[in-house]
Design an enzyme around this catalytic site. Sequence first.
Site, PDB file in Angstrom:
ATOM      1  N   ARG A 155      -4.137  -8.246  -1.162  1.00  0.00           N
ATOM      2  CA  ARG A 155      -2.758  -8.494  -1.744  1.00  0.00           C
ATOM      3  C   ARG A 155      -1.946  -9.464  -1.017  1.00  0.00           C
ATOM      4  O   ARG A 155      -1.790  -9.816   0.123  1.00  0.00           O
ATOM      5  CB  ARG A 155      -2.064  -7.247  -1.176  1.00  0.00           C
ATOM      6  CG  ARG A 155      -0.549  -7.066  -1.852  1.00  0.00           C
ATOM      7  CD  ARG A 155       0.071  -5.778  -1.396  1.00  0.00           C
ATOM      8  NE  ARG A 155      -0.599  -4.579  -2.446  1.00  0.00           N
ATOM      9  CZ  ARG A 155      -0.133  -4.225  -3.530  1.00  0.00           C
ATOM     10  NH1 ARG A 155       0.956  -4.539  -3.948  1.00  0.00           N
ATOM     11  NH2 ARG A 155      -0.714  -2.984  -3.797  1.00  0.00           N
ATOM     12  N   GLU A 157       0.663 -10.544  -0.243  1.00  0.00           N
ATOM     13  CA  GLU A 157       1.974  -9.974   0.189  1.00  0.00           C
ATOM     14  C   GLU A 157       2.934 -11.128   0.875  1.00  0.00           C
ATOM     15  O   GLU A 157       2.556 -11.936   1.980  1.00  0.00           O
ATOM     16  CB  GLU A 157       1.547  -9.049   1.509  1.00  0.00           C
ATOM     17  CG  GLU A 157       2.487  -8.269   2.384  1.00  0.00           C
ATOM     18  CD  GLU A 157       3.174  -7.334   1.279  1.00  0.00           C
ATOM     19  OE1 GLU A 157       4.271  -7.465   0.922  1.00  0.00           O
ATOM     20  OE2 GLU A 157       2.521  -6.579   0.568  1.00  0.00           O
ATOM     21  N   ARG A 163       3.661  -4.298   9.537  1.00  0.00           N
ATOM     22  CA  ARG A 163       2.556  -3.473   8.877  1.00  0.00           C
ATOM     23  C   ARG A 163       1.877  -3.874   7.563  1.00  0.00           C
ATOM     24  O   ARG A 163       1.512  -3.120   6.724  1.00  0.00           O
ATOM     25  CB  ARG A 163       3.281  -1.857   8.702  1.00  0.00           C
ATOM     26  CG  ARG A 163       4.531  -2.054   7.935  1.00  0.00           C
ATOM     27  CD  ARG A 163       5.336  -0.726   7.894  1.00  0.00           C
ATOM     28  NE  ARG A 163       6.091  -0.623   6.743  1.00  0.00           N
ATOM     29  CZ  ARG A 163       7.302  -1.255   6.617  1.00  0.00           C
ATOM     30  NH1 ARG A 163       7.653  -2.088   7.624  1.00  0.00           N
ATOM     31  NH2 ARG A 163       7.950  -1.007   5.480  1.00  0.00           N
ATOM     32  N   HIS A 164       2.085  -4.896   7.278  1.00  0.00           N
ATOM     33  CA  HIS A 164       1.658  -5.580   6.120  1.00  0.00           C
ATOM     34  C   HIS A 164       0.584  -6.884   6.213  1.00  0.00           C
ATOM     35  O   HIS A 164       0.955  -7.573   7.004  1.00  0.00           O
ATOM     36  CB  HIS A 164       2.438  -6.134   5.265  1.00  0.00           C
ATOM     37  CG  HIS A 164       3.392  -5.226   4.172  1.00  0.00           C
ATOM     38  ND1 HIS A 164       4.691  -4.874   4.769  1.00  0.00           N
ATOM     39  CD2 HIS A 164       3.418  -4.318   3.522  1.00  0.00           C
ATOM     40  CE1 HIS A 164       5.314  -3.774   4.036  1.00  0.00           C
ATOM     41  NE2 HIS A 164       4.457  -3.543   3.329  1.00  0.00           N
ATOM     42  N   GLU A 296       4.085   5.209   5.457  1.00  0.00           N
ATOM     43  CA  GLU A 296       3.275   5.925   4.405  1.00  0.00           C
ATOM     44  C   GLU A 296       1.804   5.541   4.687  1.00  0.00           C
ATOM     45  O   GLU A 296       1.249   4.460   4.801  1.00  0.00           O
ATOM     46  CB  GLU A 296       3.728   4.922   3.121  1.00  0.00           C
ATOM     47  CG  GLU A 296       3.062   5.252   1.891  1.00  0.00           C
ATOM     48  CD  GLU A 296       3.002   4.408   1.099  1.00  0.00           C
ATOM     49  OE1 GLU A 296       4.047   3.911   0.712  1.00  0.00           O
ATOM     50  OE2 GLU A 296       2.082   4.130   0.106  1.00  0.00           O
ATOM     51  N   SER A 299      -1.539   7.447  -0.395  1.00  0.00           N
ATOM     52  CA  SER A 299      -0.777   7.619  -1.669  1.00  0.00           C
ATOM     53  C   SER A 299      -1.706   7.904  -2.468  1.00  0.00           C
ATOM     54  O   SER A 299      -2.744   7.340  -2.675  1.00  0.00           O
ATOM     55  CB  SER A 299      -0.003   6.159  -1.828  1.00  0.00           C
ATOM     56  OG  SER A 299       0.973   6.353  -2.840  1.00  0.00           O
ATOM     57  N   ARG A 347      -3.200   1.416   9.025  1.00  0.00           N
ATOM     58  CA  ARG A 347      -2.090   2.436   9.165  1.00  0.00           C
ATOM     59  C   ARG A 347      -2.595   3.781  10.167  1.00  0.00           C
ATOM     60  O   ARG A 347      -1.939   4.105  10.903  1.00  0.00           O
ATOM     61  CB  ARG A 347      -1.361   2.519   8.069  1.00  0.00           C
ATOM     62  CG  ARG A 347      -0.628   1.329   7.531  1.00  0.00           C
ATOM     63  CD  ARG A 347       0.151   1.740   6.356  1.00  0.00           C
ATOM     64  NE  ARG A 347       0.894   0.342   6.071  1.00  0.00           N
ATOM     65  CZ  ARG A 347       1.970   0.297   5.185  1.00  0.00           C
ATOM     66  NH1 ARG A 347       2.403   1.579   4.524  1.00  0.00           N
ATOM     67  NH2 ARG A 347       2.546  -0.756   4.817  1.00  0.00           N
TER      68      ARG A 347
END
Lengths: 373, 373
Positions: A155, A157, A163-164, A296, A299, A347
Amino acid sequence: MIEKADSLQTQFSIGVKGTVRRTEKTPRGIEIVPSEIRILGIAQHPLPLDVTGRTPAEIDTRLNARVLDLRRDECGAVFRIEHVALEATRAFLSERGFVEVHTPRIIASATEGGAALFPVTYFEHDAFLAQSPQLYKEQLIMSFEKVFEIGSFFRAEESHTRRHLSEFISVDIEEAFAAAPDVMKVLEKLVRYVCGAVKKGCQRELEILKYRFDVPRTPFKRFTYDEILKELDGEGVDVPWGEDIPTPAFRTLGKIHPYFYFITDWPTKSKAFYINPQDENPKVCEGFDLMWQWVELASGGTRIHSKDLLIKRLTEHGLHPESFKFHLKVFDYGMPPHAGWAIGLERLIMMLTGKKNIREVVLFPRDRYRLTP
Amino acid sequence: MIEKADSLQTQFSIGVKGTVRRTEKTPRGIEIVPSEIRILGIAQHPLPLDVTGRTPAEIDTRLNARVLDLRRDECGAVFRIEHVALEATRAFLSERGFVEVHTPRIIASATEGGAALFPVTYFEHDAFLAQSPQLYKEQLIMSFEKVFEIGSFFRAEESHTRRHLSEFISVDIEEAFAAAPDVMKVLEKLVRYVCGAVKKGCQRELEILKYRFDVPRTPFKRFTYDEILKELDGEGVDVPWGEDIPTPAFRTLGKIHPYFYFITDWPTKSKAFYINPQDENPKVCEGFDLMWQWVELASGGTRIHSKDLLIKRLTEHGLHPESFKFHLKVFDYGMPPHAGWAIGLERLIMMLTGKKNIREVVLFPRDRYRLTP
């Protein structure tokens, strides 16, 4: 021999031939009386890092000399925990009939919408790096009913947070003839199983990290999005209905719910196009998030399995059904209802190791500003 | 109910509620007397493929409707075998103390030399897709001693053959304080173990594929490159010393050696820059290939662990040591001697399933001409 031994410095790789003896003078209770010493790899001092950890270094200094950093017990422990967590994850899913699959990383069109994709030059064509196995795993449940994939996804990002990452490991499942409540049960049992496996198999590593966690009980608590908004309102945090929950609000929530919990019944517009809107109230969908404190972790949701509805939702998201023709075609082959989820492995490992920066749990992290080593 | 049952066509996804009864009239020995039938997913006939397989289709037609193709028992069996083979591989390696690692797929410079890399636009930087975890796994043995990685790698493969793909799964190991003979033993034992696991765990799948193989005995035969050249010469096939062995010559060899065998002592110049030249005769190196019939299944060797020699070899390969500075730096941290190998997973699965085209053993293959579905 003594001369050679004197020339040794920390971090040298050496071979020693000799007699092993018990002793009380060394931490491991043994010593080797050498008859031969061979220097196999020299370390050039001064080294960029103090491997004893007595002189702490900034994360960037550590990542620049990552393999030296990884020689620290505390660093190695993180990845031994990851090894056990992955082993447990695969054992749990295989046991339950999930088939391991490998979907493409090089794709012709955007899977999740167009944002944040890395472009690849694929011979004379334009292509992208996959952000997730979403569409492929949905397709594959037509053939295998239950599938899982664990692997790297990408990604672009822009945000630089703790946390990315732009390259990450996703743990994905998808199951035919299932809805959100079914796969939520799989997810919470998996999390419990993995916590148990790590707690049992990594006692030494958790001691090194000076970290403890309790193996959670199942079922995890379930809150609807509306319940969460009401709770936040009680804390003086206002989130307008329909919006995603912003990080500061999640931090407030994490203080109230210090462990695992689900958030269900999200506004349809806050979730991806492939999440099924509820029959009775299409403004609310069958998507869910698994939270740990304010993070999170996973998902998922019931997916749309009607081709017409999927086309409608693509259009509402401003996406072109034409770009998804290879995916949409599959819905003409007798697509069963299905549901699934994705866990961000890093995570989960942060949760299992107590690390606060995602870069601590990745061997060679990639982010907006880091492409080496 | 009868009306609804009449409307059903092949490949529909349906839900049936009813009473299960024994019968001799159906292959599985049971029938369901329905009290309710629900149509969950409609298939639009005519379908692009005959899922019974009675009307065989070309590989391209099949790949274009891949998930329908995968509903064929014969196709599904291949991937169930892959699942078991992977499970066995990981169990074998974990048992022996290898730690699972994940190295980056997006890299700043070429790992194996510059050829056949896919360029990626990484924010404002140029980057590439990794062809292998080679340099990273070598670095990681400094910290973990024994590592393995199983995952997707990428090669901009111009040749369109039945055994090349541009996205493939590599099974990699690397081990510290080891040389080629040590990791060859690990490799042959692993292959034997995986063959045994598939033979035992996939009897039904092998029956569906009408395929048999014998679990090989270890040790596998070992031939030097010179012995192989002499053997080929006896068959009237001339390979000039120093050259790689061309495919037609390998086909001849496959007839003489119809099972697993190693080829060792390759000319240094025919192997990658990181393979260690032999001390006594630097024109010959400590690289090896594991062959199955005429197919190269795996490749490995003792690695160079002297920084000076590595710089010399990079230069001899026309590569710029400057592009490898992040890698070379690690050799100043006390690099132990090490060795490793990589198996092409797809080729191993071809061996385990009897498939002749690599596209048969990949869910969604990527090659020079195929980027979809």
